[in-house]
Scaffold this motif. Structure first.
Motif, PDB file in Angstrom:
ATOM      1  N   PRO A 169     -69.553  75.454 122.726  1.00  0.00           N
ATOM      2  CA  PRO A 169     -70.028  75.467 121.309  1.00  0.00           C
ATOM      3  C   PRO A 169     -70.804  74.271 120.931  1.00  0.00           C
ATOM      4  O   PRO A 169     -70.574  73.037 121.245  1.00  0.00           O
ATOM      5  N   GLY A 170     -72.228  74.572 120.599  1.00  0.00           N
ATOM      6  CA  GLY A 170     -73.144  73.622 120.272  1.00  0.00           C
ATOM      7  C   GLY A 170     -74.138  73.523 121.533  1.00  0.00           C
ATOM      8  O   GLY A 170     -75.424  72.892 121.130  1.00  0.00           O
ATOM      9  N   TRP A 171     -73.927  73.913 122.876  1.00  0.00           N
ATOM     10  CA  TRP A 171     -74.658  73.594 124.059  1.00  0.00           C
ATOM     11  C   TRP A 171     -75.818  74.606 123.706  1.00  0.00           C
ATOM     12  O   TRP A 171     -75.626  75.757 123.558  1.00  0.00           O
ATOM     13  N   GLU A 172     -77.117  74.213 124.017  1.00  0.00           N
ATOM     14  CA  GLU A 172     -78.023  75.067 124.291  1.00  0.00           C
ATOM     15  C   GLU A 172     -79.049  74.300 125.299  1.00  0.00           C
ATOM     16  O   GLU A 172     -79.071  73.259 125.418  1.00  0.00           O
ATOM     17  N   VAL A 173     -79.692  75.386 126.048  1.00  0.00           N
ATOM     18  CA  VAL A 173     -80.907  74.902 126.993  1.00  0.00           C
ATOM     19  C   VAL A 173     -81.855  75.862 126.869  1.00  0.00           C
ATOM     20  O   VAL A 173     -81.780  77.138 127.050  1.00  0.00           O
ATOM     21  N   ALA A 174     -83.222  75.585 126.843  1.00  0.00           N
ATOM     22  CA  ALA A 174     -84.306  76.473 126.955  1.00  0.00           C
ATOM     23  C   ALA A 174     -84.501  76.862 128.377  1.00  0.00           C
ATOM     24  O   ALA A 174     -84.282  76.055 129.411  1.00  0.00           O
ATOM     25  N   ILE A 175     -84.683  78.370 128.586  1.00  0.00           N
ATOM     26  CA  ILE A 175     -84.760  78.961 130.008  1.00  0.00           C
ATOM     27  C   ILE A 175     -85.597  78.071 130.704  1.00  0.00           C
ATOM     28  O   ILE A 175     -85.622  77.928 131.854  1.00  0.00           O
ATOM     29  N   SER A 176     -86.926  77.673 130.136  1.00  0.00           N
ATOM     30  CA  SER A 176     -87.838  76.953 130.721  1.00  0.00           C
ATOM     31  C   SER A 176     -87.379  75.564 131.727  1.00  0.00           C
ATOM     32  O   SER A 176     -87.791  75.238 132.541  1.00  0.00           O
ATOM     33  N   GLU A 177     -86.280  75.035 131.177  1.00  0.00           N
ATOM     34  CA  GLU A 177     -85.971  73.870 131.781  1.00  0.00           C
ATOM     35  C   GLU A 177     -85.094  74.294 132.979  1.00  0.00           C
ATOM     36  O   GLU A 177     -84.784  73.107 133.716  1.00  0.00           O
ATOM     37  N   LEU A 178     -84.815  75.291 133.295  1.00  0.00           N
ATOM     38  CA  LEU A 178     -84.008  75.861 134.488  1.00  0.00           C
ATOM     39  C   LEU A 178     -85.008  75.722 135.720  1.00  0.00           C
ATOM     40  O   LEU A 178     -84.609  75.522 136.768  1.00  0.00           O
TER      41      LEU A 178
END
Length: 184
Positions: A169-178
């Motif tokens: 919960p609360g974690w997110e990452v932009a796909i571009s960061e992968l």
């Protein structure tokens, strides 16, 4: 002839003695040998592990594993996702053996020689056996497919945000960061 986890362990020891580098899985009593992954897929896996550990470790909510971590499934298969997560309450201590449980999160990263459908089938099997979320990362088209046990499929690209609220919960990452950076 149907093989067992003990047969896999014997084969792993033999290959190690011969200095051979293969990842081994057991599926429906058959041994699957996999060679090393391409380095782009490996770097993506390392990045995802890094991003997840930055969130998971300080909160002490579970454990992150790389592609070497083997799980003995309820159907007796021995499988090793590219990246996986197990919640702390399900694995209070790690063991010097394969884990006899289904990870909560399973991630497969398509290598240049992988067939998408086989990876998708692997994720769906994990979900059927109890995983809460499956990710299929495809560097060929820069997408992340998010699978859930209810059959819901979400495909993310670019600046879309990957969230896994049921586990982080609360974690997110932009796909571009992968994706691996380009140094010019």
């Amino acid at each position: 002839m149907s093989l067992t986890v003990q047969d896999v362990e014997r084969l792993q020891q033999k290959l190690e003695d011969e200095q051979q580098d293969y990842q081994i899985e057991l599926q429906n009593g058959n041994i699957l040998l996999m060679g090393p992954s391409d380095i782009e897929s490996s770097e993506i896996g390392a990045q995802l592990i890094y991003l997840l550990k930055l969130w998971v470790n300080p909160r002490k909510i579970g454990r992150i594993f790389d592609s070497s971590g083997g799980f003995i499934m309820p159907n007796t298969d021995l499988r090793a996702p590219d990246v996986s997560f197990v919640a702390a309450e399900r694995l209070k201590r790690t063991v010097r053996d394969f884990a006899e449980l289904v990870p909560d999160l399973v991630v497969e990263i398509k290598s240049k020689t992988d067939r998408f459908s086989k990876l998708e089938d692997k994720i769906k099997l994990f979900l059927e056996l109890g995983a809460k979320v499956g990710l299929l990362i495809n560097p060929d088209n820069l997408t992340v497919s998010v699978y859930r046990p209810n059959g819901e499929l979400e495909v993310l690209t670019g600046e879309d945000k990957l969230t896994i609220n049921e586990l982080f919960p609360g974690w997110e990452v932009a796909i571009s960061e992968l994706w691996p950076p380009v140094f010019e």
